[in-house]
Design a protein around this motif. Structure first.
Motif, mmCIF file in Angstrom:
data_model
loop_
_atom_site.group_PDB
_atom_site.id
_atom_site.type_symbol
_atom_site.label_atom_id
_atom_site.label_comp_id
_atom_site.label_asym_id
_atom_site.label_seq_id
_atom_site.Cartn_x
_atom_site.Cartn_y
_atom_site.Cartn_z
ATOM 1 N N MET A 1 1.507 17.025 -25.778
ATOM 2 C CA MET A 1 0.508 18.019 -26.128
ATOM 3 C C MET A 1 -0.784 17.724 -25.387
ATOM 4 N N SER A 2 -1.464 18.771 -24.980
ATOM 5 C CA SER A 2 -2.736 18.631 -24.277
ATOM 6 C C SER A 2 -3.860 19.199 -25.144
ATOM 7 N N TYR A 3 -4.971 18.495 -25.192
ATOM 8 C CA TYR A 3 -6.103 18.903 -26.015
ATOM 9 C C TYR A 3 -7.273 19.318 -25.122
ATOM 10 N N ASN A 4 -7.945 20.411 -25.507
ATOM 11 C CA ASN A 4 -9.142 20.865 -24.808
ATOM 12 C C ASN A 4 -10.354 20.182 -25.429
ATOM 13 N N THR A 26 -13.768 13.878 -16.236
ATOM 14 C CA THR A 26 -12.732 14.899 -16.026
ATOM 15 C C THR A 26 -11.665 14.418 -15.060
ATOM 16 N N LYS A 27 -12.068 13.585 -14.105
ATOM 17 C CA LYS A 27 -11.118 13.060 -13.110
ATOM 18 C C LYS A 27 -10.324 11.875 -13.654
ATOM 19 N N LEU A 28 -10.905 11.152 -14.602
ATOM 20 C CA LEU A 28 -10.264 9.943 -15.136
ATOM 21 C C LEU A 28 -9.410 10.208 -16.379
ATOM 22 N N ALA A 29 -9.516 11.392 -16.930
ATOM 23 C CA ALA A 29 -8.850 11.692 -18.203
ATOM 24 C C ALA A 29 -7.332 11.635 -18.083
ATOM 25 N N PRO A 30 -6.673 11.154 -19.130
ATOM 26 C CA PRO A 30 -5.204 11.193 -19.155
ATOM 27 C C PRO A 30 -4.731 12.647 -19.237
ATOM 28 N N ASP A 31 -3.484 12.880 -18.935
ATOM 29 C CA ASP A 31 -2.927 14.231 -18.926
ATOM 30 C C ASP A 31 -3.025 14.934 -20.280
ATOM 31 N N THR A 32 -3.166 14.170 -21.339
ATOM 32 C CA THR A 32 -3.214 14.771 -22.674
ATOM 33 C C THR A 32 -4.581 15.373 -23.004
ATOM 34 N N LEU A 33 -5.582 15.130 -22.145
ATOM 35 C CA LEU A 33 -6.918 15.669 -22.379
ATOM 36 C C LEU A 33 -7.340 16.554 -21.215
ATOM 37 N N LYS A 34 -7.830 17.738 -21.525
ATOM 38 C CA LYS A 34 -8.431 18.618 -20.523
ATOM 39 C C LYS A 34 -9.910 18.682 -20.860
ATOM 40 N N LEU A 35 -10.709 17.981 -20.060
ATOM 41 C CA LEU A 35 -12.139 17.895 -20.329
ATOM 42 C C LEU A 35 -12.887 19.027 -19.638
ATOM 43 N N ASN A 36 -13.761 19.683 -20.390
ATOM 44 C CA ASN A 36 -14.550 20.800 -19.897
ATOM 45 C C ASN A 36 -16.030 20.505 -20.115
ATOM 46 N N PRO A 37 -16.750 20.073 -19.056
ATOM 47 C CA PRO A 37 -18.185 19.823 -19.221
ATOM 48 C C PRO A 37 -18.922 21.089 -19.653
ATOM 49 N N VAL A 38 -19.790 20.927 -20.648
ATOM 50 C CA VAL A 38 -20.608 22.015 -21.165
ATOM 51 C C VAL A 38 -22.066 21.611 -20.958
ATOM 52 N N PRO A 162 -15.847 -1.341 -12.269
ATOM 53 C CA PRO A 162 -15.861 -1.765 -13.677
ATOM 54 C C PRO A 162 -16.206 -0.610 -14.627
ATOM 55 N N LEU A 163 -17.076 0.278 -14.198
ATOM 56 C CA LEU A 163 -17.437 1.440 -15.013
ATOM 57 C C LEU A 163 -16.256 2.403 -15.129
ATOM 58 N N GLN A 164 -15.509 2.577 -14.054
ATOM 59 C CA GLN A 164 -14.303 3.416 -14.100
ATOM 60 C C GLN A 164 -13.329 2.886 -15.141
ATOM 61 N N LYS A 165 -13.142 1.574 -15.160
ATOM 62 C CA LYS A 165 -12.204 0.963 -16.105
ATOM 63 C C LYS A 165 -12.656 1.152 -17.551
ATOM 64 N N VAL A 166 -13.957 0.995 -17.796
ATOM 65 C CA VAL A 166 -14.491 1.195 -19.138
ATOM 66 C C VAL A 166 -14.258 2.639 -19.581
ATOM 67 N N TYR A 170 -11.905 4.009 -22.617
ATOM 68 C CA TYR A 170 -12.470 4.859 -23.659
ATOM 69 C C TYR A 170 -11.635 6.134 -23.812
ATOM 70 N N LEU A 171 -11.291 6.752 -22.690
ATOM 71 C CA LEU A 171 -10.538 8.005 -22.742
ATOM 72 C C LEU A 171 -9.152 7.824 -23.354
#
Length: 186
Positions: A1-4, A26-38, A162-166, A170-171
């Protein structure tokens, strides 16, 4: 399942670290998350006198929140708190009383600063403001990104590994949290 996921960007500056972090997420998110910057550029000031006939920008902002499965706040720290524009957006989204667009939605918080504290005071203020108008807030991992001033290249790409990994950690935790909350609500 994918979450918006609505990713609320708590800064208006076009080259803000906050916006760059939201875009990196948005680029680092796992496939289960679709991130939409607001972004909050077009959210006018909250005024209770306008509630009977809310402005179109309030309705559009609320609709973005209502269409999301969860909300992730990404915020800088201004004067040991959240930026006024973010507080205004929370006020707009939380109205009318009892019909908050945040209600029941899992919440994540990532604060940031080029300084050493990573916006911890802003994150703590969000943790104080949101209960009662939102859903559950992810408690762990707490993510206060410090030293973000040199984390991006000239095109706005996140280059600090290191920031990418954090952010990836988190995601992954946020995705699991959103999934758990979704199953509890079902």
């Amino acid at each position: 399942m994918s979450y918006n996921i609505a990713v609320i960007v708590g800064s208006l500056r076009k080259e803000s670290f906050t916006l760059k972090i939201a875009n990196a997420l948005t680029k680092l998110a796992p496939d289960t998350l679709k991130l939409n910057p607001v972004t909050l550029y077009d959210v006018s000031f909250f005024n209770q006198d306008l509630e009977a006939t809310p402005p179109a920008d309030w309705l559009a902002f609320r609709e973005k929140l209502q269409k999301s499965d969860a909300i992730l706040f990404v915020t800088p720290e201004y004067n040991r708190s959240i930026p006024g524009v973010l507080k205004n957006a929370i006020d707009v989204g939380s109205r009318p009383p009892g019909k908050s667009s945040f209600l029941g939605k899992p919440i994540g918080i990532i604060s940031n600063s080029p300084g050493p504290l990573g916006g911890v005071s802003a994150a703590k203020h969000l943790q104080n403001i949101l209960p009662g108008i939102s859903g559950p807030i992810l408690g762990q991992p707490e993510t206060y990104l410090n030293g973000v001033g040199d984390a991006f290249d000239e095109k706005g790409n996140l280059t600090k590994e290191p920031l990418q990994k954090v952010l990836q950690q988190y995601l992954v935790a946020f995705a699991a949290f959103v999934d758990r909350q979704s199953k509890i609500a079902a």
